[in-house]
Design an enzyme around this catalytic site. Structure first.
Site, PDB file in Angstrom:
ATOM      1  N   LYS A   1     -56.842 -24.856 -68.598  1.00 47.87           N
ATOM      2  CA  LYS A   1     -55.511 -25.443 -68.764  1.00 47.87           C
ATOM      3  C   LYS A   1     -54.692 -24.529 -69.642  1.00 47.87           C
ATOM      4  O   LYS A   1     -55.235 -23.799 -70.475  1.00 47.87           O
ATOM      5  CB  LYS A   1     -55.608 -26.820 -69.433  1.00 47.87           C
ATOM      6  CG  LYS A   1     -54.426 -27.710 -69.148  1.00 47.87           C
ATOM      7  CD  LYS A   1     -54.580 -28.420 -67.812  1.00 47.87           C
ATOM      8  CE  LYS A   1     -53.382 -29.283 -67.489  1.00 47.87           C
ATOM      9  NZ  LYS A   1     -53.619 -30.143 -66.333  1.00 47.87           N
TER      10      LYS A   1
HETATM   11  P1  NAD Z   1     -43.662 -34.900 -64.622  1.00 51.79           P
HETATM   12  O1  NAD Z   1     -43.037 -34.195 -65.751  1.00 51.79           O
HETATM   13  O2  NAD Z   1     -43.174 -34.648 -63.246  1.00 51.79           O
HETATM   14  O3  NAD Z   1     -43.560 -36.480 -64.868  1.00 51.79           O
HETATM   15  C1  NAD Z   1     -43.850 -37.111 -66.066  1.00 51.79           C
HETATM   16  C2  NAD Z   1     -42.993 -38.368 -66.105  1.00 51.79           C
HETATM   17  O4  NAD Z   1     -43.418 -39.163 -67.200  1.00 51.79           O
HETATM   18  C3  NAD Z   1     -41.516 -38.092 -66.301  1.00 51.79           C
HETATM   19  O5  NAD Z   1     -40.773 -38.951 -65.473  1.00 51.79           O
HETATM   20  C4  NAD Z   1     -41.279 -38.475 -67.771  1.00 51.79           C
HETATM   21  O6  NAD Z   1     -39.968 -38.951 -68.006  1.00 51.79           O
HETATM   22  C5  NAD Z   1     -42.296 -39.575 -67.949  1.00 51.79           C
HETATM   23  N1  NAD Z   1     -42.717 -39.785 -69.328  1.00 51.79           N
HETATM   24  C6  NAD Z   1     -43.086 -38.857 -70.235  1.00 51.79           C
HETATM   25  N2  NAD Z   1     -43.414 -39.458 -71.399  1.00 51.79           N
HETATM   26  C7  NAD Z   1     -43.237 -40.779 -71.207  1.00 51.79           C
HETATM   27  C8  NAD Z   1     -43.401 -41.920 -72.013  1.00 51.79           C
HETATM   28  N3  NAD Z   1     -43.821 -41.808 -73.276  1.00 51.79           N
HETATM   29  N4  NAD Z   1     -43.133 -43.122 -71.491  1.00 51.79           N
HETATM   30  C9  NAD Z   1     -42.712 -43.245 -70.199  1.00 51.79           C
HETATM   31  N5  NAD Z   1     -42.529 -42.205 -69.383  1.00 51.79           N
HETATM   32  C10 NAD Z   1     -42.788 -40.994 -69.877  1.00 51.79           C
HETATM   33  O7  NAD Z   1     -45.228 -34.622 -64.738  1.00 51.79           O
HETATM   34  P2  NAD Z   1     -46.364 -34.856 -63.647  1.00 51.79           P
HETATM   35  O8  NAD Z   1     -46.696 -33.554 -63.073  1.00 51.79           O
HETATM   36  O9  NAD Z   1     -46.024 -36.014 -62.790  1.00 51.79           O
HETATM   37  O10 NAD Z   1     -47.573 -35.248 -64.614  1.00 51.79           O
HETATM   38  C11 NAD Z   1     -47.715 -36.561 -65.131  1.00 51.79           C
HETATM   39  C12 NAD Z   1     -49.152 -36.788 -65.525  1.00 51.79           C
HETATM   40  O11 NAD Z   1     -49.972 -36.583 -64.371  1.00 51.79           O
HETATM   41  C13 NAD Z   1     -49.693 -35.815 -66.580  1.00 51.79           C
HETATM   42  O12 NAD Z   1     -50.654 -36.477 -67.349  1.00 51.79           O
HETATM   43  C14 NAD Z   1     -50.339 -34.734 -65.748  1.00 51.79           C
HETATM   44  O13 NAD Z   1     -51.307 -34.008 -66.476  1.00 51.79           O
HETATM   45  C15 NAD Z   1     -50.944 -35.589 -64.662  1.00 51.79           C
HETATM   46  N6  NAD Z   1     -51.267 -34.859 -63.453  1.00 51.79           N
HETATM   47  C16 NAD Z   1     -50.305 -34.264 -62.706  1.00 51.79           C
HETATM   48  C17 NAD Z   1     -50.672 -33.554 -61.572  1.00 51.79           C
HETATM   49  C18 NAD Z   1     -49.659 -32.914 -60.679  1.00 51.79           C
HETATM   50  O14 NAD Z   1     -50.049 -32.356 -59.643  1.00 51.79           O
HETATM   51  N7  NAD Z   1     -48.372 -32.985 -60.971  1.00 51.79           N
HETATM   52  C19 NAD Z   1     -52.021 -33.457 -61.206  1.00 51.79           C
HETATM   53  C20 NAD Z   1     -52.988 -34.107 -61.972  1.00 51.79           C
HETATM   54  C21 NAD Z   1     -52.592 -34.801 -63.098  1.00 51.79           C
END
Ligand code: NAD
Length: 422
Positions: free
Chosen positions: A112
């Site tokens: 990561k």
């Molecule tokens: P992203 O930035 O697209 O979305 C995150 C969302 O969460 C945003 O809408 C943000 O406003 C919201 N957010 C952040 N802090 C918050 C809070 N305290 N309360 C409410 N909403 C909040 O990111 P993403 O890529 O969707 O990733 C989100 C999670 O999923 C992370 O934990 C990431 O590690 C995990 N993840 C993502 C992927 C991927 O392919 N994108 C894969 C595996 C895991």
């Protein structure tokens, strides 16, 4: 739960990841030497990233790349741009990648990366210069057969295109397989954008099957309407579920008759938040987490469900699209309440699974249709869910501990077979 235990709870992600690992290691009666090997990150790189800003100043940012384990293949894991990134967070996320790849049985280890910054405060040009310099700093340890980054919070296909181009410039030839999550025009895979949310859908379908609860008509609340959360919401809606609430950092929206996630996503793209979307009441993030619903999808960041609020969760299924959204203490509370938790290392593994497909396609130079990608993703997620569920039954363990048991056992076996060098 008492306030005292809530205060005592550790929210350090690496301590949490270690506690989750230790629990599975106990079930497996893993010897102490092997525990030491498996919980220790293999490489941790801290880099300083000087960036010439638009106003002529130079600002220095701190970045990280951690390779937790490479026993089963190259390290794999996203890059996060966020003001709260720390080395311990990156170590935790890297170790979760090791266990995630092993849970879905793809031939990768865990890595990561992260840079501590608020990307919303940087211009596009500043972000490009920062990304290219960060890529240069981590270049000695990444590569298609060493460590393959991908997008995570606040990074996207454009970020990956800049990294791929930067590494390719050094090598003097195009190196498609160095990152995944690239634009489809640059060796990206069809279906990668939707992969995490789609994988979450397949996991939720399986959980519903186990519980005898139809997906169609199930009420869904999504905490964190970003890449993972918005796609999960849209696909669950298409499966007939009723998405009653979604949220982001600014707050949440609620409509018990159901929201159309595609329209909410369009509103968010235009305004930057879901708050203010018509035909919905405003609710807080805390209220959303406590809504009575069939499926709660935490899809924001770590530690959304803690000892402070776990008792208020009234969902039948918690589908962890985010990494590390539930603390170990909260996990026990949910377990005692009979909530069916689909753990992060299973539930959000769709992203890394399609990243694996992208890497395979890049190395072969042969690209699949979206239908083929979805077909193989469904097979991988469904098989992994069933493996984890039957392991949970065999050991009398929770789904989370079962996923760790499966994953830790696979990595330990690979480590034993390789032996300790020299
Ligand atoms: P992203 O930035 O697209 O979305 C995150 C969302 O969460 C945003 O809408 C943000 O406003 C919201 N957010 C952040 N802090 C918050 C809070 N305290 N309360 C409410 N909403 C909040 O990111 P993403 O890529 O969707 O990733 C989100 C999670 O999923 C992370 O934990 C990431 O590690 C995990 N993840 C993502 C992927 C991927 O392919 N994108 C894969 C595996 C895991």
């Amino acid at each position: 739960m008492t306030t005292i235990s809530a205060i005592q709870e550790s929210l350090n992600p690496f301590e949490i990841a270690t506690a989750q690992f230790n629990k599975a290691a106990d079930y497996l009666h893993l010897e102490e030497d092997m525990r030491e090997i498996l919980r220790t990150p293999k490489r941790q790189l801290i880099v300083s990233i000087p960036v010439r800003m638009d106003d002529g100043r130079t600002q220095v940012f701190e970045g990280y790349r951690v390779q937790h384990n490479i026993a089963r293949g190259p390290a794999k894991g996203g890059i996060r741009y966020h003001p709260s990134v720390t080395l311990d967070e990156v170590k935790a996320l890297a170790s979760w990648m090791t266990w995630k790849c092993a849970t879905v049985n793809i031939p990768f280890g865990g890595g990561k990366g992260g840079v501590r910054l608020n990307p919303k405060l940087l211009s596009r040009g500043e972000l490009e210069r920062l990304t290219r310099r960060y890529a240069t700093e981590i270049a000695p340890i990444i590569g298609p057969d060493r460590d393959i980054p991908a997008p995570d919070v606040y990074t996207n296909a454009q970020t990956m295109a800049w990294i791929m181009d930067t590494i390719s410039m050094f090598h003097g030839h195009t190196e498609l397989g160095v990152v995944t999550g690239k634009p489809v025009s640059l060796g990206g895979s069809k279906g990668r954008n939707d992969a995490t949310g789609r994988g979450c859908l397949y996991a939720v379908r399986e959980a519903c099957r186990v519980l005898g609860m139809p997906v169609s008509g199930a009420m869904v609340a999504v905490h964190g309407f970003g890449n993972a959360g918005s796609v999960a919401a849209r696909l669950l809606h298409e499966d007939g579920a009723r998405v009653i609430a979604v949220s982001d950092t600014k707050g949440g929206i609620y409509n018990d008759r159901g929201l159309d996630p595609a329209l909410v996503a369009r509103f968010k793209a235009e305004t930057g938040t879901v708050v203010g979307y018509g035909e919905a009441d405003r609710i807080s993030n805390e209220e959303l987490l406590g809504l009575k619903c069939g499926v709660l999808v935490p899809a924001a960041l770590e530690n959304a469900i803690t000892l402070e609020n776990a008792d208020r969760v009234r969902a039948r299924i918690v589908a962890e699209a985010a990494n590390g959204p539930t603390t170990p203490g909260a996990d026990e509370v949910l377990h005692d309440k009979g909530v069916f938790v689909i753990p992060d290392i299973l539930c959000n593994a769709g992203g890394v699974t399609v990243s694996y497909f992208e890497w395979v396609q890049d190395l072969y130079g042969f690209f699949w249709t979206e239908k083929e990608v979805s077909h193989y993703l469904e097979r991988t997620m469904t098989e992994a869910f069933r493996d984890v569920h039957s392991t949970a039954g065999q050991h009398g363990a929770s789904m989370r501990t079962a996923a760790y048991i499966l994953a830790v056992d696979r990595v330990a076996e690979a480590t034993r077979e390789r032996g300790i060098f020299p």
